[in-house]
Structure formats: C-alpha cells, structure tokens
Design a protein around this motif. Structure first.
Motif, PDB file in Angstrom:
ATOM      1  N   LEU A  78       0.943  -1.284   0.051  1.00  0.00           N
ATOM      2  CA  LEU A  78       0.123   0.083   0.013  1.00  0.00           C
ATOM      3  C   LEU A  78       0.893   1.197   0.095  1.00  0.00           C
ATOM      4  O   LEU A  78       0.723   2.103  -0.759  1.00  0.00           O
ATOM      5  N   ALA A  79       1.788   1.051   0.805  1.00  0.00           N
ATOM      6  CA  ALA A  79       2.761   2.415   0.926  1.00  0.00           C
ATOM      7  C   ALA A  79       3.470   2.711  -0.247  1.00  0.00           C
ATOM      8  O   ALA A  79       3.902   3.837  -0.600  1.00  0.00           O
ATOM      9  N   ALA A  80       3.903   1.627  -1.043  1.00  0.00           N
ATOM     10  CA  ALA A  80       4.645   1.811  -2.204  1.00  0.00           C
ATOM     11  C   ALA A  80       3.672   1.939  -3.496  1.00  0.00           C
ATOM     12  O   ALA A  80       4.359   2.186  -4.530  1.00  0.00           O
ATOM     13  N   GLY A  81       2.315   1.859  -3.277  1.00  0.00           N
ATOM     14  CA  GLY A  81       1.370   2.213  -4.363  1.00  0.00           C
ATOM     15  C   GLY A  81       1.383   1.013  -5.304  1.00  0.00           C
ATOM     16  O   GLY A  81       0.741   1.161  -6.206  1.00  0.00           O
ATOM     17  N   ARG A  82       1.797  -0.168  -4.650  1.00  0.00           N
ATOM     18  CA  ARG A  82       1.623  -1.380  -5.464  1.00  0.00           C
ATOM     19  C   ARG A  82       0.277  -2.061  -5.230  1.00  0.00           C
ATOM     20  O   ARG A  82      -0.255  -2.725  -6.051  1.00  0.00           O
ATOM     21  N   LEU A  83      -0.464  -1.634  -4.275  1.00  0.00           N
ATOM     22  CA  LEU A  83      -1.748  -2.039  -3.920  1.00  0.00           C
ATOM     23  C   LEU A  83      -2.865  -0.804  -3.434  1.00  0.00           C
ATOM     24  O   LEU A  83      -2.469   0.164  -3.029  1.00  0.00           O
ATOM     25  N   HIS A  84      -3.921  -0.908  -4.155  1.00  0.00           N
ATOM     26  CA  HIS A  84      -4.918   0.096  -3.852  1.00  0.00           C
ATOM     27  C   HIS A  84      -6.052  -0.453  -3.385  1.00  0.00           C
ATOM     28  O   HIS A  84      -6.646  -1.571  -3.664  1.00  0.00           O
ATOM     29  N   THR A  85      -6.811   0.383  -2.309  1.00  0.00           N
ATOM     30  CA  THR A  85      -8.154  -0.137  -1.663  1.00  0.00           C
ATOM     31  C   THR A  85      -9.050   0.940  -1.372  1.00  0.00           C
ATOM     32  O   THR A  85      -8.632   2.107  -1.175  1.00  0.00           O
TER      33      THR A  85
END
Lengths: 329, 329
Positions: A177-184
């Motif tokens: 999430l922090a690295a922008g690889r996961l969004h929610t």
C-alpha cells in the motif's frame, strides 16, 4: 588558540539525540553514556548479556522517501524484536548512522521515532557513530536475561506445537500500500496495515513472559516460510505447518483475496511477530501469557522427527514460497 | 516441502566468518554465538560492560579499491582503539556489513583482516547482519573493565601532563602515499607509513596498563588538534601543547619536510595512538608501562585551569589546524 567548543558532528548528535541523555541518566546501570570513547554499563548480577545488531539500508529496507520517523522506529524495533525472541530485557542501544547530509528536519523525525520507541521500552541510547555516506542505519541492542533462561531457536523437542503471536502478512500488505502497488477503498484497513509496516510493535513483554513456558523462539523478520525452516533446522526437527491456520487480520482479509494474504503471511516478512515452540500441555499457559498483553497466540503446526518443512492447506500438501527475504538471492 | 538447508545470506556469513565460531567456542564467556536471534555473553563478576561502535564507509574512510584485508583490519582496529582508550579488555564484537554483492574474493580478504586482528586480541565475533547496499561496515565492540577503574576523557586535573603513545602523522602520510598524492624514493619508509595507515595497532595492552596511573585518556582518531580539544573540554581545563615535542617517526621525517609532518600529526587522524593525561609525578610509571609493551610515550604539554588549547612551536604561539576530521564540515 583553538576554541574548545564541540565540533559539528558532535553538535549534530547532541541536538537530535540529547533526549537520550536524560533517558540514560534515569538508568542507574548507565555509568557513562554518550560522549566518551565508549559507554560503561552495568549488567545485573546473575544475568547474561544479550547482544544483537540489525541494519536498515535505504531502498532495501525502506522506501527512500518514507517518513523518517518510521525509519527511526523500525531501526530500533527490528532489534527489540531480537531481544523479544530471546526473552531478554532490552536495556541499552548504540546507533551507527550513515547519512548523505546533516538534514535537520530528517534528523528531527528520525530521532523522534527511535527515541519514542526507546522510551516505551525503557532503553537508553548510550553511544553512536555518525558518518557521511549513503543512508544506512545500524542499531546494536544490548539487554540481559537471567542466566540459563534465554529462549533459543534450537530448544524445540519433537511433539512441540508451533505457535505465532498476532497476525501475519499485515506488514507485506502495508508495504504494498505504501509503495503504491496495492490500492483499496477500505481506508481504515489500509491505514492499519501501513501502520503495521511502518511502526511494528516488538513483542518484548510477551517474549519475557514466554521464558520457562516455550521451548524455542525466534522472531519473524523474513517471512514465516524461511523463518520456520530456520527454527526447525536449529532444533534438528521437521516442521509441519497448516497454512489454513495462519492468523490473518480482518484488515488484511478486507483488502486482498485469501491466497494473496497467505502469500504475504508466508513470504513478505517485516511482521516482527514471534514464532514459538511449546509443549502441547503448556500451550494454554502460553496463550494466557499472550492474553495478558493483549496479544493473540495461534497454534499453526507442530515439530516432528526429521527435517525440512511440510506445508498443508486444508489437509492437502501445499507448496509454500521457497524462501523468505534473502538479501543476496 | 521446503528444504531446510541454510539460506544464501546465511551461507555467506557461515563460509567467511566460520573461523569466528571456533574463536567464540574457545571463550567460555560466549554462551551462544552467531546463528540465533542474539548472542548470549557472560560479563565477569565485578566488571562493567564497555560498548562502542564505529563505522567505515567506502570512499570516506578507505579508498574504494584498497585491499579488503586492510578494510577488515581497520573496521575492528578503530573499535579496539576505543576499548584501549577506556583501559578495557575487549571480548566480543558484532559486525553489520552492507555490501553491493556477495563477492567471494573480497569477503575472503575482508574476513581474514578482521578475524586475524580479532584472534590477536582474543576477541570473538558473536553476531552480525549482512545486507545488500553501498559498502558500509559497522563493528560494535564489547569489553569489560573492573568497576570504577575505566579511563575517561573527563578525569584530568589541572597540572596533569599530556602524553601520547607512539608517533603521530604516520597514517596521514600513509594515506597520501596509498592515494598517490605523495611520492618518495624512500621505499622502506613508504611501506612502513602505508602499513601504519592500513594496519593500525590499537594500544589495548597499554590502555589496560595505564589504568590506575593515567587520570584521563582518549584515542587519537581524528587528529591531535581536534582530539586534544575534546579531552580538555571534557575535563573542564585548558590544554597547552608544544608542537615541537610531537613524536614524529624517522619514516615520516624521511619523506616530507617537518612542517608537513606536523600538519599530518595535528590534523590527518587515523593514528589510533592514545592521548593520556597523567600527574607529573606518575609520568615515569606511565613511560615504564609503555616501555614494557615496546611503545614510546612522549609528554607533549600540560593541562591548566581555563579552556581551549594553546599551541606553541619552539616557545612561540602557533596556529594549529582548527579542527580534526569532521564528517559534516
């Protein structure tokens, strides 16, 4: 005539880590803290010294532009986690800080993160070395444990259960999430998971409580898959782990499908929970000790004669990610 | 099924630092060495723990293409020098090694340099952390000293003499030669000076002998000019130093004029000699202790009420280089 004022590097350390002076002053076992060639410390009678070192490197262990407060917290947390794994009481730390320039705002945040966590655990920063170079942070932690009572990786016996504290995989999701690889769209879950990555809580209290109950322990820094293999290897046993029993948080389950959650639990690392081996008849004691510090303790498998790790998912053989995080593979 | 063989990073440490296992095994005070979450060590009864950390960064503290054996030696030597300055007995070390890749030939030389010096001083390598990143080496040294007997920077009294061990400025010349900034036809002198830079001898034996004789001590890592100011400041006194009395080696005097030799003695650093404060009537004892370990001990000035450092050259006021090496100036 040379003015005897403290030098630049000295000032730098003084300014941002001066709070550690008062912390060191509060500990009567710090005979001499920061400012001499070495620190002088008094280990309690009847205790062994416990020493560990862990390094964080920019771009490897943290995202270069992440909050320096988190970096400071994590640099100490990963070391406190080693103390937790030994059942030791952390007491003192030294800091080897290599940074590209003396950036006041960065140092302010970094030192706050490190010293806040040090205060929480009553740890005094007693020495350090600041050098110019690529951002690298090494913390050396020193603690103590009553002689003969430390938890080790190699103490497990055949038939022992394997248990873990807390939930696994959260830090992996937090990093994604922090690295922008996961969004929610689950903002609360996202915040919780990112916090689990950025501000891990080393299980120091529980580690101390587990002494005399657990037969072996280690901390989960590289991911369960690699770490459980290490504990089994050190104990000369085979580990049998039911992947369906891995404790996953609601936050994690709300943002990704179960198979992704399990993959992070097995291989992402950075959870800093404890992996414990315990005789089955003493598991209830261990769970109660966890309860007292508001921590879950989940049995995930057992140790048997043999070697290697056997993974199952709902009773069927399962292929886990081969290894946890390994810096040179 | 995951094979329980040790992982890559683990193998790396195992292969090149395995000698340290036997060294640790020879010390009955190493309860648990490399391979667990932390090391377990036993500090002698009646002794205080002494802890220091020092970092070497590629391009800052050593020339990038220099022999890795020298880097390994120096990484431990700078820390042993801190033990010497406290009058402590070094016992254990941990290594935080950040390197760009797992280069076997480099690691072979590096570990040989570090472990040979560790063996010389009976120090056991008891833990470490290996990470990938820009070449950075942090060694944490742990030792012990009988309670109340450690040498400190702040113990000097007005009237004490200032003395230094060995000769000063050699490492500065050695670095200039190694870096190709200085050339000479005196090959023997050149070899001697380069060795003084690449393989410093920490004055551990002498430091222990100086306990009970010296009133204060510190090691000379950043150059006498800055370091003498620190000792004077810590003791709340003024230092008066006769630059013409600084001990210069024949090798140094054979390769550069006296004024250059003095500049290196004052400001180049890396000599790892000891700066000692001693009551005048006890100087002979100190010199005899030095003699017993084949070391010179030269009185270079004294401490008086006041602050700052007054330098003289042949009785006249002299302006020393303002500061020693400072990483952020």
């Amino acid at each position: 005539m040379t003015d005897a004022e403290p030098l630049g590097e000295f000032e730098l350390i003084e300014r941002y880590f001066s709070r550690s002076k008062s912390a060191a002053g509060n500990r009567t076992d710090v005979i001499l803290g920061i400012g001499d060639d070495a620190a002088l410390l008094r280990v309690p009678a009847g205790a062994d010294l416990v020493a560990a070192v862990d390094t964080l490197v920019a771009g490897r262990h943290f995202i270069a532009d992440c909050d320096a407060r988190s970096i400071g917290h994590r640099a100490l947390a990963v070391n406190l986690s080693d103390m937790a794994a030994m059942g030791a009481t952390p007491a003192w730390a030294t800091l080897a800080l290599t940074l590209p320039s003396a950036d006041g705002a960065w140092l302010e945040r970094f030192s706050a993160g490190l010293l806040d966590l040090a205060d929480t655990h009553g740890v005094a920063l007693v020495g350090g070395d600041t050098t110019a170079g690529p951002l690298t942070i090494s913390v050396q932690i020193l603690g103590h444990v009553a002689q003969g009572t430390a938890l080790r990786r190699g103490g497990a016996r055949a038939g022992d259960w394997l248990a873990v504290t807390g939930t696994l995989g959260d830090a992996g999701a937090g990093l994604a999430l922090a690295a922008g690889r996961l969004h929610t769209a689950h903002y609360t879950s996202a915040a919780e998971l990112v916090a689990r990555y950025e501000y891990p809580s080393p299980r120091v209290e529980f580690g101390r409580a587990a002494r005399g109950i657990a037969s072996a322990a280690m901390d989960l820094s590289d991911g369960l898959a690699g770490d459980v293999a290490k504990l089994a290897f050190a104990s000369g046993l085979a580990a049998h782990v039911a992947v369906d029993r891995l404790p996953l948080s609601r936050a994690l389950e709300s943002v990704v499908p179960e198979d992704q959650a399990r993959e992070w639990a097995l291989a992402a690392g950075d959870d800093y929970e404890l992996l414990i081996a315990v005789a089955p008849h003493r598991f209830a004691e261990l769970a109660a000790a966890a309860q007292r510090v508001n921590l879950m303790c989940t049995a995930i498998g057992e140790l048997r004669p043999g070697n290697g790790v056997q993974w199952t998912l709902d009773g069927r053989s399962f292929t886990a990610p081969a290894h946890g995080y390994d810096h040179f593979r």
